[in-house]
Design a protein around this motif. Structure first.
Motif, mmCIF file in Angstrom:
data_model
loop_
_atom_site.group_PDB
_atom_site.id
_atom_site.type_symbol
_atom_site.label_atom_id
_atom_site.label_comp_id
_atom_site.label_asym_id
_atom_site.label_seq_id
_atom_site.Cartn_x
_atom_site.Cartn_y
_atom_site.Cartn_z
ATOM 1 N N ASN A 68 11.122 -0.131 -8.893
ATOM 2 C CA ASN A 68 9.783 0.246 -9.225
ATOM 3 C C ASN A 68 9.120 -0.227 -10.568
ATOM 4 O OD1 ASN A 68 7.376 1.827 -7.876
ATOM 5 N ND2 ASN A 68 8.106 3.487 -9.641
ATOM 6 N N LEU A 69 10.013 -0.307 -11.407
ATOM 7 C CA LEU A 69 9.783 -0.418 -12.884
ATOM 8 C C LEU A 69 8.992 -1.731 -13.060
ATOM 9 C CD1 LEU A 69 12.326 1.058 -14.977
ATOM 10 C CD2 LEU A 69 9.970 1.950 -14.396
ATOM 11 N N ASP A 70 9.420 -2.726 -11.865
ATOM 12 C CA ASP A 70 8.899 -4.086 -11.984
ATOM 13 C C ASP A 70 7.540 -4.217 -11.384
ATOM 14 O OD1 ASP A 70 11.262 -5.863 -12.669
ATOM 15 O OD2 ASP A 70 12.119 -4.789 -10.761
ATOM 16 N N GLU A 71 6.955 -3.078 -11.076
ATOM 17 C CA GLU A 71 5.464 -2.741 -10.591
ATOM 18 C C GLU A 71 5.258 -4.129 -9.769
ATOM 19 O OE1 GLU A 71 3.388 -2.833 -14.112
ATOM 20 O OE2 GLU A 71 3.706 -0.725 -14.724
ATOM 21 N N PHE A 72 5.766 -4.265 -8.521
ATOM 22 C CA PHE A 72 5.459 -5.414 -7.311
ATOM 23 C C PHE A 72 4.964 -4.828 -6.410
ATOM 24 C CE2 PHE A 72 9.910 -4.319 -6.456
ATOM 25 C CZ PHE A 72 9.815 -4.348 -5.046
ATOM 26 N N GLN A 73 4.473 -5.545 -5.548
ATOM 27 C CA GLN A 73 4.160 -5.044 -4.222
ATOM 28 C C GLN A 73 4.452 -6.409 -3.445
ATOM 29 O OE1 GLN A 73 -0.162 -4.393 -3.748
ATOM 30 N NE2 GLN A 73 0.230 -2.099 -4.675
ATOM 31 N N PHE A 74 4.837 -6.346 -1.887
ATOM 32 C CA PHE A 74 4.984 -7.202 -1.118
ATOM 33 C C PHE A 74 3.575 -7.767 -0.690
ATOM 34 C CE2 PHE A 74 9.306 -4.878 -0.241
ATOM 35 C CZ PHE A 74 10.234 -6.175 -1.027
ATOM 36 N N CYS A 75 3.476 -9.143 -0.221
ATOM 37 C CA CYS A 75 2.344 -9.689 0.258
ATOM 38 C C CYS A 75 2.054 -9.180 1.756
ATOM 39 C CB CYS A 75 2.456 -11.199 0.019
ATOM 40 S SG CYS A 75 3.554 -11.991 1.374
ATOM 41 N N LYS A 76 1.090 -9.163 2.045
ATOM 42 C CA LYS A 76 0.811 -8.754 3.322
ATOM 43 C C LYS A 76 1.511 -9.848 4.434
ATOM 44 C CE LYS A 76 -3.520 -7.556 6.277
ATOM 45 N NZ LYS A 76 -4.671 -7.576 6.651
ATOM 46 N N GLY A 77 2.114 -9.000 5.389
ATOM 47 C CA GLY A 77 2.786 -9.789 6.576
ATOM 48 C C GLY A 77 4.405 -10.080 5.944
ATOM 49 N N HIS A 78 4.685 -9.732 4.862
ATOM 50 C CA HIS A 78 6.233 -9.704 4.446
ATOM 51 C C HIS A 78 7.008 -8.876 5.350
ATOM 52 C CE1 HIS A 78 9.704 -9.707 2.042
ATOM 53 N NE2 HIS A 78 9.127 -10.911 0.984
ATOM 54 N N LYS A 79 8.090 -9.285 5.336
ATOM 55 C CA LYS A 79 8.947 -8.815 6.666
ATOM 56 C C LYS A 79 9.318 -7.308 5.861
ATOM 57 C CE LYS A 79 12.926 -11.817 5.062
ATOM 58 N NZ LYS A 79 13.813 -12.443 5.690
ATOM 59 N N PHE A 80 9.359 -7.126 4.653
ATOM 60 C CA PHE A 80 9.870 -5.842 4.027
ATOM 61 C C PHE A 80 8.537 -4.899 3.725
ATOM 62 C CE2 PHE A 80 13.618 -7.966 1.630
ATOM 63 C CZ PHE A 80 14.312 -8.010 2.712
ATOM 64 N N SER A 81 7.332 -5.320 4.118
ATOM 65 C CA SER A 81 6.320 -4.709 4.016
ATOM 66 C C SER A 81 6.104 -3.954 5.263
ATOM 67 C CB SER A 81 4.962 -5.241 3.539
ATOM 68 O OG SER A 81 4.613 -6.436 4.422
ATOM 69 N N HIS A 82 5.099 -2.875 5.303
ATOM 70 C CA HIS A 82 4.692 -2.097 6.519
ATOM 71 C C HIS A 82 4.294 -3.027 7.464
ATOM 72 C CE1 HIS A 82 2.856 1.027 9.197
ATOM 73 N NE2 HIS A 82 3.624 1.958 8.612
ATOM 74 N N PRO A 83 4.515 -2.972 8.787
ATOM 75 C CA PRO A 83 4.065 -3.938 9.961
ATOM 76 C C PRO A 83 2.545 -3.761 9.798
ATOM 77 C CG PRO A 83 5.197 -2.145 10.623
ATOM 78 C CD PRO A 83 5.438 -2.037 9.196
ATOM 79 N N VAL A 84 1.868 -4.672 10.324
ATOM 80 C CA VAL A 84 0.239 -4.684 10.344
ATOM 81 C C VAL A 84 0.349 -3.897 11.682
ATOM 82 C CG1 VAL A 84 -1.643 -6.130 10.875
ATOM 83 C CG2 VAL A 84 0.120 -7.088 9.258
ATOM 84 N N SER A 85 -0.758 -2.964 11.639
ATOM 85 C CA SER A 85 -1.009 -2.210 12.909
ATOM 86 C C SER A 85 -1.948 -3.002 13.722
ATOM 87 C CB SER A 85 -2.010 -0.824 12.511
ATOM 88 O OG SER A 85 -3.100 -1.319 12.061
ATOM 89 N N ASP A 86 -1.729 -2.351 15.056
ATOM 90 C CA ASP A 86 -2.520 -2.987 16.134
ATOM 91 C C ASP A 86 -4.210 -3.195 15.861
ATOM 92 O OD1 ASP A 86 -0.406 -3.264 17.830
ATOM 93 O OD2 ASP A 86 -0.808 -1.497 18.932
ATOM 94 N N ALA A 87 -4.610 -2.140 14.998
ATOM 95 C CA ALA A 87 -6.072 -2.000 14.784
ATOM 96 C C ALA A 87 -6.192 -2.955 13.912
ATOM 97 C CB ALA A 87 -6.343 -0.530 14.084
ATOM 98 N N GLU A 88 -5.433 -3.429 13.024
ATOM 99 C CA GLU A 88 -5.928 -4.522 12.008
ATOM 100 C C GLU A 88 -5.713 -5.807 12.782
ATOM 101 O OE1 GLU A 88 -4.168 -3.594 7.749
ATOM 102 O OE2 GLU A 88 -2.491 -3.265 9.119
ATOM 103 N N HIS A 89 -4.862 -5.911 13.806
ATOM 104 C CA HIS A 89 -4.762 -7.420 14.633
ATOM 105 C C HIS A 89 -6.116 -7.312 15.400
ATOM 106 C CE1 HIS A 89 -0.683 -8.883 13.893
ATOM 107 N NE2 HIS A 89 -0.125 -8.009 14.396
ATOM 108 N N GLN A 90 -6.386 -6.185 15.806
ATOM 109 C CA GLN A 90 -7.888 -6.291 16.732
ATOM 110 C C GLN A 90 -8.994 -6.850 15.546
ATOM 111 O OE1 GLN A 90 -8.112 -2.584 18.477
ATOM 112 N NE2 GLN A 90 -6.325 -2.744 19.800
#
Length: 274
Positions: A215-237
């Motif tokens: 957490n001290l590295d202050e990073f976020q995964f890019c959108k769609g990264h396999k380690f990030s939260h999956p994109v919801s159906d609403a976002e796909h729509q």
């Protein structure tokens, strides 16, 4: 500032921790693949770095040329000599290879493996042409079994990347490792996919690799990264709706620019004046 990570296994986070104080840094990416998806260098490019991308696959090379205009993009393989080689391309994957044994494994697994002839250059000649007078802050090699020939084409006595990371999945033979260690590099980390080496003159960077990303590295995964939260159906729509709206707008503009539309508008104005 939050660091956006694109690499598949935290590689860019580890490298950024060690090298973030370097301004306008320089990298070499052998087997660059896609300019964004699973890219080790994308985050560095976004933070003002530039480098050399070596990528033989035509679709990835074209994408790199379009999305990385400040980089030097080379459509070739890195090898032991300047030559023509048989390249086994597997579209849409990072599994394309120059190794016929690996190509056979992929073909036997049902993949569409296509043979093509490509040109190769030595990494030393690439550095001589494009990296004169530049510090090479990291060299990344991901060549699916072709590591030894890439390394044999490099002159580490003249060109000294601070950090080298080479994709080395656990089941792969690493008989070539002495080509790196005998050149004055120390193996400092294996992350399950890659082995990291530090030049002996830059061993002061080793503490940056001693602990895993946190957490001290202050990073976020890019959108769609396999380690990030999956994109919801609403976002796909929503994305699909935006795409349809953009297509409709483009069609409307095309219609408005057509001669028929312009003629109808003139006729309407004439009728209104009558």
């Amino acid at each position: 500032m939050t660091f956006i990570s694109y690499a598949q296994n935290f590689e860019d986070i580890r490298l950024w921790r060690a090298l973030k104080t370097v301004e306008n840094g320089f990298y070499i990416d052998v087997g660059a693949n896609d300019p964004t998806h699973d890219s080790v260098t994308k985050a560095f490019y976004d933070n003002g770095w530039t480098g050399i991308n070596v990528e033989p696959m035509p679709n990835y090379f074209e994408a790199l040329s379009q999305q990385r205009p400040k980089d030097i993009n080379l459509q070739c393989a890195a090898g032991e000599s300047a030559d023509e080689l048989t390249f086994y391309g597997i579209a849409g994957t990072g599994l394309s290879t120059l190794d016929p044994a690996m190509a056979k494994l992929h073909r036997d697994a049902g993949m569409d493996v296509r043979n093509q002839t490509i040109k190769s250059r030595t990494l030393a000649s690439i550095c001589e042409q494009h990296a004169q007078g530049r510090a090479i802050h990291f060299l990344k090699i991901d060549v699916e079994g072709h590591e030894e020939t890439v390394l044999r084409g490099m002159d580490f006595s003249q060109w000294r990347p601070w950090v080298i990371l080479i994709e080395t999945p656990w089941a792969r033979d690493q008989a070539w490792e002495t080509l790196v260690t005998d050149a004055g590099y120390h193996s400092i980390l294996f992350d399950g996919i890659n082995t990291y080496y530090l030049a002996e003159e830059h061993l002061n960077l080793k503490p940056a690799f001693d602990i895993p990303p946190c957490n001290l590295d202050e990073f976020q995964f890019c959108k769609g990264h396999k380690f990030s939260h999956p994109v919801s159906d609403a976002e796909h729509q929503l994305a699909a709706a935006l795409q349809r709206a953009e297509q409709a707008e483009a069609q409307l503009r095309a219609m408005q620019n057509s001669r028929t539309w312009q003629a109808i508008q003139k006729l309407k104005k004439t009728l209104l004046r009558a």
